[in-house]
Design an enzyme around this catalytic site. Structure first.
Site, PDB file in Angstrom:
ATOM      1  N   ASP A   1       0.861  -1.182   0.000  1.00 48.93           N
ATOM      2  CA  ASP A   1       0.000   0.000   0.000  1.00 48.93           C
ATOM      3  C   ASP A   1       0.897   1.231   0.000  1.00 48.93           C
ATOM      4  O   ASP A   1       1.573   1.525   0.988  1.00 48.93           O
ATOM      5  CB  ASP A   1      -0.913  -0.021   1.231  1.00 48.93           C
ATOM      6  CG  ASP A   1      -1.982   1.061   1.179  1.00 48.93           C
ATOM      7  OD1 ASP A   1      -1.772   2.077   0.494  1.00 48.93           O
ATOM      8  OD2 ASP A   1      -3.033   0.893   1.836  1.00 48.93           O
ATOM      9  N   HIS A   2       0.895   1.953  -1.117  1.00 50.89           N
ATOM     10  CA  HIS A   2       1.828   3.066  -1.288  1.00 50.89           C
ATOM     11  C   HIS A   2       1.495   4.250  -0.385  1.00 50.89           C
ATOM     12  O   HIS A   2       2.289   5.201  -0.268  1.00 50.89           O
ATOM     13  CB  HIS A   2       1.834   3.515  -2.749  1.00 50.89           C
ATOM     14  CG  HIS A   2       3.195   3.906  -3.230  1.00 50.89           C
ATOM     15  ND1 HIS A   2       4.179   4.387  -2.401  1.00 50.89           N
ATOM     16  CD2 HIS A   2       3.745   3.899  -4.470  1.00 50.89           C
ATOM     17  CE1 HIS A   2       5.260   4.658  -3.086  1.00 50.89           C
ATOM     18  NE2 HIS A   2       5.028   4.365  -4.360  1.00 50.89           N
ATOM     19  N   ARG A   3       0.355   4.227   0.270  1.00 55.17           N
ATOM     20  CA  ARG A   3      -0.003   5.335   1.162  1.00 55.17           C
ATOM     21  C   ARG A   3       0.734   5.260   2.487  1.00 55.17           C
ATOM     22  O   ARG A   3       0.906   6.276   3.164  1.00 55.17           O
ATOM     23  CB  ARG A   3      -1.517   5.336   1.400  1.00 55.17           C
ATOM     24  CG  ARG A   3      -2.336   5.630   0.156  1.00 55.17           C
ATOM     25  CD  ARG A   3      -3.814   5.381   0.372  1.00 55.17           C
ATOM     26  NE  ARG A   3      -4.100   3.972   0.617  1.00 55.17           N
ATOM     27  CZ  ARG A   3      -5.329   3.470   0.690  1.00 55.17           C
ATOM     28  NH1 ARG A   3      -6.375   4.263   0.525  1.00 55.17           N
ATOM     29  NH2 ARG A   3      -5.523   2.184   0.910  1.00 55.17           N
TER      30      ARG A   3
END
Length: 584
Positions: A370-372
């Site tokens: 999850d790039h967040r």
């Protein structure tokens, strides 16, 4: 009510709680509605809670009526109030509430209060389009997904509607598209992983223990790598419309299990191991195997699915080189491993040539995150840490061997220095080859003299101390030499053998459940006779059923005779057969 007309809010609740395992949970729901006692008590509690949830798409009057009906079911009476007419909508509108976090909605049996006192729930994301004034309660099964153009249907094609649980799987996969992910990929050499797994399984076979798989070891390396990078165990959530990072305390490792149904179709379940980072490897192994076994028997409970933080999937079992699996909401990372094989350009070479060149098999590992909450550098360093552990750094295999009571030292991944000699380098390289040949003969002698020191005699399974003289690494022999041939000086009944064959025969002959100490014998003929008889048969004798009965009878006679002497001639001095019945 069937699964196909299941109210939308209940279906969404189940998908939010179980993610990729929604299909399995919906199948359990069908069993529950047919016969509540056909599922476990935890499933009964969960479904009773879920089916009692009010529909947020109902009007306030409908919700109040639902609550009164629930109260009447408990024995109290209440008068029904007239239902308010829905307001007329003149223009199309789109309502999009803020997304909620699955973590706030996970069913917790400890806080479960019953069907009439359902816990508060955060509004779930919806898209409602109204064009005319509704005259009846809205259809809860109408999907808000955008229309997708159908492909051209050719003559002979069969169009089958997606029904039941598969509808929720489709919605679940579309929900995964809302997670902004990225993927890191790394190729990992697995020569050390292969050899150490083989060593462990040979030892466990002697005690009839279960085998260790590649997935066991890779999953364990993944857990240990998370000790170095704990932020990769975090998750992203939106609470009250604001972004949050959830710092996880424990690692709940999801394991992808391919399950074949009775009708021949296959489904993928992803149960998790709770608190995986707090277990020893034997404990982890036990929980892992139990989880897979219960998956095959459809004996999983709701807690086995909920709260997964990271997952491991293994598409390499079907020959896939690499994959980028979908990441479900509520998880920070999923690791996928490819097949274990030589690079394509070397697959046509003979095993002997590959051994001479010192070429290892590789495995492609991908980390989808999850790039967040996770950045690319963290994911890349995480994969590098897994590779370092699988190569044996930080005593990864030494600790594992100690916990499993394996009496042999693990194989270490070292630089191969002998390849030039096998390629005809000449000079100093030839001298190194001669020296290594001499060390192989020294290793054979060491097993004959001290192999009995690590033999498996203790029925309680006590740990045996390592004997440095029996470690091939102490003689300058590396894992790259295992498939190379050396002179045996008559050992094993043949003139030349690979180092792997030599070590296997020596360990099975002198370090197993049957061994001997005979190198002190001065007579060369006797010593050579014992040596040949033991090493050619590896101290194993195949007995027919008749011979086994004969041996059992002789052992019973010896034990009975010993007991007779002990009771008949009490106090008399005699020589006991204690521990030597097998010599008869």
């Amino acid at each position: 009510m069937t699964t196909e007309n299941l109210p939308r809010h209940i279906a969404e609740r189940i998908v939010a709680d179980f993610g990729a395992n929604a299909e399995f949970s919906l199948q359990e729901l069908e069993k529950y509605r047919a016969d509540p006692t056909s599922v476990g008590q935890e499933w009964q509690d969960y479904f009773a809670y879920v089916l009692s949830l009010p529909n947020p798409e109902d009007s306030p009057a409908d919700t109040a009526l639902f609550q009164r009906d629930s109260s009447q079911a408990d024995g109290s009476a209440a008068a029904a109030e007239p239902q308010a007419e829905p307001a007329t909508v003149i223009e199309p509108t789109v309502v999009q509430p803020a997304a909620s976090t699955p973590e706030t909605q996970v069913f917790d049996r400890q806080s479960y209060v019953g069907p009439t006192e359902a816990p508060a729930r955060v509004a779930e994301p919806k898209a409602v389009i109204a064009t005319t004034a509704p005259t009846t309660r809205p259809n809860t099964m109408v999907s808000a997904r955008s229309r997708i153009l159908a492909p051209v249907i050719l003559p002979g094609d069969v169009v089958e509607p997606v029904r039941g649980a598969m509808v929720k799987i489709v919605e679940n996969m579309e929900a995964s598209l809302s997670v902004p992910t990225a993927t890191s990929v790394r190729e990992v050499p697995v020569r050390g992983l292969e050899e150490n797994r083989s060593l462990v399984n040979r030892h466990r076979a002697s005690s009839s223990a279960s085998k260790i798989s590649f997935t066991h070891l890779i999953a364990w390396a993944m857990i240990k790598a998370l000790d170095t990078f704990p932020r990769l165990n975090d998750a992203y959530a939106e609470i009250d419309g604001k972004p949050h990072r959830i710092h996880r305390g424990d690692v709940r490792l999801g394991i992808a299990v391919d399950v074949q149904k009775k009708d021949g179709t296959r489904t993928l379940l992803v149960p998790n191991i709770r608190g995986a980072n707090q277990l020893t490897f034997p404990q982890f192994l036990e929980k892992f195997d139990d989880l897979v076994s219960r998956s095959r028997r459809s004996a999983l409970m709701p807690d086995d699915f909920m709260g997964t933080t990271v997952s491991l999937t293994n598409p390499g079992t079907v020959g896939t080189t690499m994959s980028t699996p979908r990441l479900m909401p509520g998880q920070g990372l999923i690791l996928a491993t490819g097949s274990l094989d030589y690079p394509p350009e070397y697959r046509s070479m003979s095993p002997k040539t590959l051994s001479m060149l010192g070429i290892s098999k590789i495995m492609t590992v991908s980390s989808t995150y999850d790039h967040r909450v996770i950045q690319g550098a963290e994911s890349g360093l995480f994969l590098a840490r897994i590779e370092a552990l699988l190569r044996g750094e930080d005593r990864f295999y030494e600790r594992l061997f100690e916990e499993l009571a394996v009496p042999y030292p693990p194989v270490r991944t070292e630089v191969d220095l002998l390849a030039p000699a096998f390629m005809g380098g000449g000079g100093a390289s030839n001298r190194e080859e001669v020296e290594k040949q001499a060390r192989v003969l020294q290793l054979i002698h060491a097993f004959r003299v001290r192999g009995h020191l690590i033999a498996s005699f203790d029925p309680l399974g006590a740990k045996r101390a390592l004997v440095p003289d029996l470690d091939p690494a102490g003689y300058g022999l590396t894992l790259w030499d295992l498939d190379r041939e050396f002179f045996t000086n008559g050992a094993l009944g043949k003139e030349k053998a690979t180092l792997r064959e030599i070590i296997d025969v020596m360990r099975e002959t002198y370090c197993n459940t049957v061994t001997s100490e005979y190198m002190f014998i001065a007579a060369p003929g006797q010593k050579e006779w014992l040596q040949n008889r033991q090493e050619k048969s590896r101290n194993k004798t195949e007995l027919s059923p008749v011979e086994k009965k004969h041996v059992m009878g002789k052992l019973a006679e010896a034990e009975a005779f010993e007991r007779h002497l002990h009771t008949k001639y009490v106090g008399n001095k005699r020589f006991s057969l204690e521990g030597l019945e097998a010599t008869i």
